[in-house]
Motif scaffolding. Structure first.
Motif: not given
Length: 87
Positions: A39-66
């Protein structure tokens, strides 16, 4: 061709529950990512649930990255200033 804007995203996903937060509807979306590290300035982050990771756990990180917007299955966090959330 003009850039996709948050308003376009909300229109395309009209059956979703958009929450614009403090984001401006005219904010351009420059990229779409599923990895918060990309993620960077102007990104749209799509939080996907996977077998090993849940993208919802990385929303704050994506926003912090722009990321300016998030598409998620559920509202996982309170919006951080400036980011829009589409559930």
């Amino acid at each position: 061709m003009s850039a996709l804007k948050l308003a376009d995203l909300w229109l395309a996903l009209r059956h979703a529950r958009p929450d614009p937060g403090l984001a401006d509807a005219e904010t351009p979306i420059r990229s779409v990512v599923i990895d918060s590290r990309q993620a960077g300035p102007g990104s749209l982050f799509v939080a996907l649930r996977g077998e090993r990771a849940d993208g919802h756990e990385y929303i704050r990180s994506a926003i912090a990255n722009g990321a300016v917007a998030v598409i998620a299955e559920e509202r996982a966090i309170d919006l951080v200033a400036g980011a829009a959330n589409v559930v």
